[in-house]
Enzyme design. Structure first.
Site, PDB file in Angstrom:
ATOM      1  N   GLU A 200       0.827  -1.194   0.000  1.00  0.00           N
ATOM      2  CA  GLU A 200       0.000   0.000   0.000  1.00  0.00           C
ATOM      3  C   GLU A 200       0.869   1.254   0.000  1.00  0.00           C
ATOM      4  O   GLU A 200       2.029   1.223   0.433  1.00  0.00           O
ATOM      5  CB  GLU A 200      -0.906   0.030   1.235  1.00  0.00           C
ATOM      6  CG  GLU A 200      -1.941  -1.060   1.263  1.00  0.00           C
ATOM      7  CD  GLU A 200      -2.790  -1.023   2.520  1.00  0.00           C
ATOM      8  OE1 GLU A 200      -3.882  -1.596   2.487  1.00  0.00           O
ATOM      9  OE2 GLU A 200      -2.351  -0.426   3.525  1.00  0.00           O
ATOM     10  N   HIS A 235       5.483  -0.695  14.616  1.00  0.00           N
ATOM     11  CA  HIS A 235       4.106  -0.903  14.169  1.00  0.00           C
ATOM     12  C   HIS A 235       3.224  -1.531  15.244  1.00  0.00           C
ATOM     13  O   HIS A 235       2.150  -2.055  14.943  1.00  0.00           O
ATOM     14  CB  HIS A 235       4.057  -1.754  12.895  1.00  0.00           C
ATOM     15  CG  HIS A 235       4.830  -1.172  11.759  1.00  0.00           C
ATOM     16  ND1 HIS A 235       4.463   0.000  11.123  1.00  0.00           N
ATOM     17  CD2 HIS A 235       5.978  -1.573  11.153  1.00  0.00           C
ATOM     18  CE1 HIS A 235       5.335   0.277  10.173  1.00  0.00           C
ATOM     19  NE2 HIS A 235       6.255  -0.654  10.162  1.00  0.00           N
ATOM     20  N   ARG A 292     -12.097  -9.406  16.717  1.00  0.00           N
ATOM     21  CA  ARG A 292     -11.959  -9.855  18.101  1.00  0.00           C
ATOM     22  C   ARG A 292     -12.038  -8.633  19.005  1.00  0.00           C
ATOM     23  O   ARG A 292     -12.127  -7.500  18.542  1.00  0.00           O
ATOM     24  CB  ARG A 292     -10.605 -10.548  18.297  1.00  0.00           C
ATOM     25  CG  ARG A 292      -9.428  -9.677  17.840  1.00  0.00           C
ATOM     26  CD  ARG A 292      -8.086 -10.278  18.161  1.00  0.00           C
ATOM     27  NE  ARG A 292      -6.988  -9.647  17.470  1.00  0.00           N
ATOM     28  CZ  ARG A 292      -6.429  -8.488  17.788  1.00  0.00           C
ATOM     29  NH1 ARG A 292      -6.903  -7.789  18.795  1.00  0.00           N
ATOM     30  NH2 ARG A 292      -5.407  -8.003  17.104  1.00  0.00           N
TER      31      ARG A 292
END
Length: 660
Positions: A200, A235, A292
């Site tokens: 991306e 990250h 979740r």
């Protein structure tokens, strides 16, 4: 409602689920590995079943053993927590096939959202904004590089089946692409069993904003507002807050409705999080959906007053959502700090070891409170190399962001952990930076504030030295008898008594001198500075120091020669040296390339005979689910590799031998 559930997880999330279940009158079953036999989550549940060895693949990922445990104990449902099997559609389906309710979304929703490339295609159909990129099935490295060139650098390579920041690399130019792709694929196959990636456009100065969604089996879906999770290292999230600073009501509604559209596109049920990358101008793009409960769910609970685990249980039992969208409200501001066993100064290298001390600020639990602590370990427990490095989550709430920030600083100041490296001091500095305190947020904040975070001065030497002296005096005072000849209070008939302390601060050795005057009073000499000194101690841990006119409250925890000092300004680790016992110690260990923790060798970046320079990457290890690059401690020549790729290595093991 269920009468008994099995919690297919460990640590703080298992404790968290068990607490809500207990409040609702639901019995709980824990599963545990051999390494977790005495773990807190085992004690938190009504029953516990051993399911295998310490490594997750031998226990917490063995779903047939988990299903067998559920059947044997009469559990009606399985709560997967987060991590492990929580986003595994095969496990969710196996639960259904076994007649057990899966406290999560349908297997089809997990599958659709679990693969990032497929989820992007679904979101495009649903009209959810997407960042430009390549999400195709063709994984030919040459094609991937061409796609990166087409998108334009910088680009982000992401494991298609990934999460938690694993298998993700930012690539700034074409020259870096091949190495980054290889590393991503290695990490992805090891973490998820799938090395497929997507590419991306790497948004400059992006904010990471996520929307909490909830769906039920009756076709209703709501959003419980947003969280800003922009502060990240490698990250992975460090600080999370709700609501997102600067968010307008119009933008909140746009993002919330987009998140609900994403959830409805896959028939979502239960708790989920739709994550967006947001530009500074407010434009936002779908990044992924986590199917979740999130690690950072407590900040949403704090501002809404809702127990999201209770919502999960009710939805899984077939009940409708407790509230409609129009009934949801938020109040105040909440911030969560992830306390991890890691060394920020060493590239956030995970740490292992015993929690010799684990003291927390006064706190409450569940949905609302000034300070909340979610922890799966306590004092005396150990952080092992088998699982995630997170020790606990500290959550604070305030009427506004400024109050929440003040409470966060106080809570981190009162968090004392001794026995291994942690990021507590780093978190405190991070929250105090100009960028974070001023709500100038983006995923590059840590790098931008590097000077304040990694080059800031530590606890002043005079404070840590005085604390060590105060501790020594307190210990001796407790050992004193009525015999005047046995007293060690420095009394002299004439003149002053002096005493020397040799301290290692980690940056060098320092001599400290304590002088007791004949006429009364004490003086410290630290690095040539003479300071009037007095102390009032309560036991051997708590001391009130008077340094000149400055009054400072400190805590000191001692384990043999090593002492940990905590003060309002910060903390320090000090070693008190016996100059005779340590005489002749030199740099025998200097320059050795050793494993910083137990792990597996992934690759060597140099071969015997290669000339290397200090700081040059020489080896890559995998430990605690992440890859870690180890660099040369000095200039030299590689003489011998002492392990092979794939070998397991112990903490402190010498990896290769250098000469010159």
């Amino acid at each position: 409602m269920f009468k008994k559930i099995l919690i297919a997880n460990r640590g703080e999330i298992a404790c968290r689920v068990a607490a809500t279940a207990r409040r609702m009158g639901i019995k709980t079953v824990a599963v545990y590995s051999e390494a977790d036999a005495r773990a807190k989550h085992v004690q938190a549940c009504d029953e516990a079943v051993l399911i295998g060895g310490p490594a997750p693949r031998d226990s917490y990922l063995q779903w047939q053993r988990i299903l067998d445990a559920a059947k044997a104990t009469g559990a009606q449902a399985v709560h997967p927590g987060y991590g492990f099997l929580s986003e595994n559609e095969d496990f969710a389906q196996a639960c259904a096939d076994a007649g057990l309710a899966f406290i999560g979304p349908p297997p089809s929703a997990i599958k659709d959202m679990g693969l990032k490339a497929e989820s992007k295609r679904l979101m495009e159909k649903a009209g959810v904004p997407l960042v430009p990129g390549y999400h195709g099935a063709d994984q030919n490295p040459e094609l991937l590089k061409r796609e990166a060139d087409r998108i334009g650098y910088p680009v982000l390579i992401k494991a298609s089946a990934g999460g938690g920041g694993k298998g993700m690399r930012a690539v700034m130019n074409a020259a870096e692409f091949d190495a980054a792709l290889a590393s991503c694929k290695r990490e992805a196959i090891n973490s998820f069993g799938d090395d497929a990636v997507l590419i991306e456009r790497y948004v400059q100065k992006p904010r990471h904003i996520e929307i909490q969604v909830f769906g039920d089996s009756h076709g209703d879906c709501v959003y419980l507002f947003e969280r800003d999770c922009s502060v990240q290292r490698r990250h992975q999230k460090v600080l999370e807050e709700a609501p997102a600073p600067g968010m307008t009501e119009e933008r909140r509604r746009e993002m919330g409705e987009a998140a609900v559209a994403a959830a409805k596109a896959v028939g979502y049920q239960g708790a989920g999080t739709v994550e967006f990358i947001a530009e500074q101008d407010g434009r936002f793009y779908f990044m992924e959906m986590n199917t979740r409960l999130q690690v950072e769910h407590p900040v949403t609970e704090a501002i809404t007053g809702q127990d999201l685990v209770e919502w999960q249980l009710r939805v899984a039992a077939g009940q409708p959502l407790p509230l409609k969208q129009s009934e949801l409200r938020m109040h105040g501001h909440a911030i969560e700090a992830r306390i991890c066993a890691e060394n920020p100064e060493a590239g956030f290298l995970p740490a292992t070891g015993a929690l010799n001390v684990a003291r927390w600020p006064a706190h409450v639990s569940f949905t609302r409170g000034d300070v909340r602590l979610d922890a799966g370990v306590g004092e005396g427990d150990a952080i092992s190399p088998y699982y995630d490095s997170m020790i606990a989550k500290l959550i604070v709430w305030g009427e506004d962001r400024d109050q929440a920030l003040a409470r966060l600083d106080a809570a981190l100041r009162d968090t004392h952990i001794v026995g291994l490296h942690t990021n507590v001091a780093f978190l405190r500095r991070c929250a105090a930076t100009k960028s974070f305190s001023g709500a100038d947020l983006d995923t590059g904040l840590i790098e931008r504030e590097r000077a304040a975070l990694f080059e800031a001065p530590g606890l002043p030497l005079r404070v840590s030295a005085a604390a060590v002296v105060a501790h020594a005096l307190a210990v001796e005072a407790m050992q004193q008898t009525d015999d005047p000849w046995s007293r060690r209070d420095g009394w002299r008939m004439y003149g002053a008594a002096t005493r020397r302390f040799d301290l290692d601060t980690g940056e060098g050795r320092v001599q400290v001198q304590l002088s007791r005057r004949h006429q009364g009073g004490m003086q410290l000499t630290v690095a040539g500075e003479q300071i009037e000194f007095a102390v009032n101690s309560v036991g051997t841990e708590s001391h009130e120091l008077l340094l000149g006119s400055e009054r400072i409250a400190v805590k000191v925890y001692a384990f043999g020669e090593k002492l940990a000092v905590f003060a309002p300004q910060g903390s320090a680790s000090i070693t008190e040296i016996d100059p005779i016992a340590h005489a002749g110690e030199g740099a025998a260990e200097a320059g050795r390339l050793t494993a910083p923790m137990p792990g597996k060798m992934v690759s060597f970046l140099a071969q015997p005979g290669d000339k290397v320079t200090k700081g040059q990457p020489l080896a890559v290890m995998e430990a605690m689910k992440m890859e870690h690059t180890i660099s040369a401690p000095r200039d030299g020549v590689v003489a011998e590799l002492l392990f092979a790729v794939g070998d397991q290595v112990g903490d402190g093991a010498e990896l290769l031998r250098m000469e010159g």
